[in-house]
Design an enzyme around this catalytic site. Structure first.
Site, PDB file in Angstrom:
ATOM      1  N   HIS A 146       0.809  -1.289   0.124  1.00  0.00           N
ATOM      2  CA  HIS A 146      -0.043  -0.060   0.061  1.00  0.00           C
ATOM      3  C   HIS A 146       0.894   1.318   0.140  1.00  0.00           C
ATOM      4  CE1 HIS A 146      -3.495  -2.816   1.574  1.00  0.00           C
ATOM      5  NE2 HIS A 146      -3.571  -2.673   0.214  1.00  0.00           N
ATOM      6  N   HIS A 193      -8.068  -8.434  -7.569  1.00  0.00           N
ATOM      7  CA  HIS A 193      -8.148  -9.390  -6.454  1.00  0.00           C
ATOM      8  C   HIS A 193      -8.447  -8.190  -5.150  1.00  0.00           C
ATOM      9  CE1 HIS A 193      -5.967 -12.080  -8.994  1.00  0.00           C
ATOM     10  NE2 HIS A 193      -6.723 -13.174  -8.429  1.00  0.00           N
ATOM     11  N   SER A 222      -6.967  -2.179  -0.320  1.00  0.00           N
ATOM     12  CA  SER A 222      -6.802  -1.438  -1.666  1.00  0.00           C
ATOM     13  C   SER A 222      -7.866  -0.815  -2.561  1.00  0.00           C
ATOM     14  CB  SER A 222      -5.838  -2.518  -2.614  1.00  0.00           C
ATOM     15  OG  SER A 222      -6.645  -3.636  -2.721  1.00  0.00           O
ATOM     16  N   GLU A 246     -13.746  -9.370  -7.454  1.00  0.00           N
ATOM     17  CA  GLU A 246     -13.472 -10.576  -6.526  1.00  0.00           C
ATOM     18  C   GLU A 246     -14.147 -11.608  -6.717  1.00  0.00           C
ATOM     19  OE1 GLU A 246     -12.335 -12.491  -3.620  1.00  0.00           O
ATOM     20  OE2 GLU A 246     -11.284 -10.537  -3.647  1.00  0.00           O
ATOM     21  N   ASP A 281     -13.275 -13.284 -12.526  1.00  0.00           N
ATOM     22  CA  ASP A 281     -11.937 -13.643 -12.337  1.00  0.00           C
ATOM     23  C   ASP A 281     -11.026 -12.273 -12.788  1.00  0.00           C
ATOM     24  OD1 ASP A 281      -9.445 -14.395 -12.562  1.00  0.00           O
ATOM     25  OD2 ASP A 281     -10.008 -16.455 -13.617  1.00  0.00           O
ATOM     26  N   GLY A 282     -10.318 -11.903 -11.822  1.00  0.00           N
ATOM     27  CA  GLY A 282      -9.696 -10.608 -12.334  1.00  0.00           C
ATOM     28  C   GLY A 282      -8.502 -10.657 -13.674  1.00  0.00           C
ATOM     29  N   ASP A 295      -2.700  -8.503  -6.852  1.00  0.00           N
ATOM     30  CA  ASP A 295      -2.286  -9.149  -5.695  1.00  0.00           C
ATOM     31  C   ASP A 295      -3.017 -10.498  -5.237  1.00  0.00           C
ATOM     32  OD1 ASP A 295      -4.321  -7.562  -5.125  1.00  0.00           O
ATOM     33  OD2 ASP A 295      -3.690  -7.054  -3.038  1.00  0.00           O
TER      34      ASP A 295
END
Length: 296
Positions: A19, A42, A103, A121, A149-150, A170
């Protein structure tokens, strides 16, 4: 597949690194007038309570962000670390550190009205929580939550309309093939949008894939003629340790890294000042260290 919950790890040393990098880049990217699209592959639940059952069970925030609240005597925090602390503090009342923004909320707090944020997500519980948390922002169409699905979902947003984008990736890496999927995603994303900024977090653990990933990303960026930055933070040894019963176990996450393709030019100097302080404040044993490399 759905066992990982970031609530156990919110505010840990990996979040401090991730971050701090994210905020430092967003401060720079939002200085240009053109709209910015941010894609979070994610996203998790978005907000976490540091006094929840999850975080109190793991205690990871105590060895993460909470250590930054008590810097070494005489130490003035590096600007990037202070910016990180200030942003997290903005989600809490004075002197009360109960909320940790993931995030999605860190990003949204720094965006301007004409910027866009796409949150991906798949975890059913976290998706529901994320949607409820985002609704409280009353951000309208600025923020979109997608239960997709990212790795695959970002394709339809690259390139973005204003030709400016930051992708944060991530995953939990619970699944072994996440490492290969990250590399494949970065490869395709660079083909679709070569000038985008791609920030990838990964755990540094005793697994070949974890050590291969940054090498693959460096090769990818170099072949594409793109600049790159690779920062790692180690807080303790990765060797097996014995618990009070004498049984050996791994000591939890010992280190993590951030690999950024097309980083902002301000990121390296920001981390040169911040990383040594992270080591000083977050070290759990004599093996604590950092690395910072860049190229292109």
């Amino acid at each position: 597949m759905f066992s990982y919950r970031h609530a156990f790890h919110a505010g840990n040393h990996a979040d401090v690194l991730k971050h701090t990098v994210l905020i430092a880049m967003l401060h720079h990217l939002t200085q240009k007038e053109a709209a910015l699209t941010v894609l979070d592959t994610h996203a998790g639940a978005g907000l976490y309570r540091l006094d929840s059952e999850f975080t109190e069970t793991s205690g990871e925030a105590a060895d993460g962000i909470q250590r930054l609240l008590k810097p070494t005597e005489g130490m003035t925090l590096a600007p990037a670390l202070q910016d990180y602390l200030d942003l997290v503090a903005s989600f809490n009342s004075k002197g009360n550190w109960r909320i940790y923004p993931g995030s999605p909320f860190i990003i949204q707090r720094l965006l301007r009205g004409h910027d866009k944020l796409k949150l991906f997500e798949l975890h059913p519980t976290d998706t529901k929580t994320l949607m409820a948390n985002v609704e409280q922002l009353e951000a309208g169409r600025q923020v979109a939550v997608l239960r997709e699905d990212g790795f695959e979902g970002i394709r339809k947003f690259l390139p973005p309309p204003a030709r400016r984008a930051l992708v944060l990736c991530d995953p939990s890496y619970e699944l072994k093939n996440d490492y290969a999927r990250v590399a494949a995603m970065a490869t395709e994303a660079l083909k679709r949008f070569p000038t985008g900024t791609y920030a990838i977090w990964y755990p540094i653990i005793p697994r070949p894939e974890a050590h291969d990933l940054p090498r693959k990303l460096k090769t990818l960026a170099t072949k594409a003629g793109k600049s790159w930055l690779h920062a790692t933070l180690t807080v303790k040894s990765s060797k097996l340790v014995a618990d009070v019963q004498g049984e050996t176990k791994r000591p939890g996450l010992p280190a993590s890294g951030m690999f950024v393709i097309n980083p902002t030019h301000t990121l390296k100097p920001a981390l040169q000042a911040a990383l040594p302080q992270m080591v000083t404040l977050l070290a759990q044993d004599r093996h604590a260290a950092f690395t910072l490399d860049a190229g292109g």
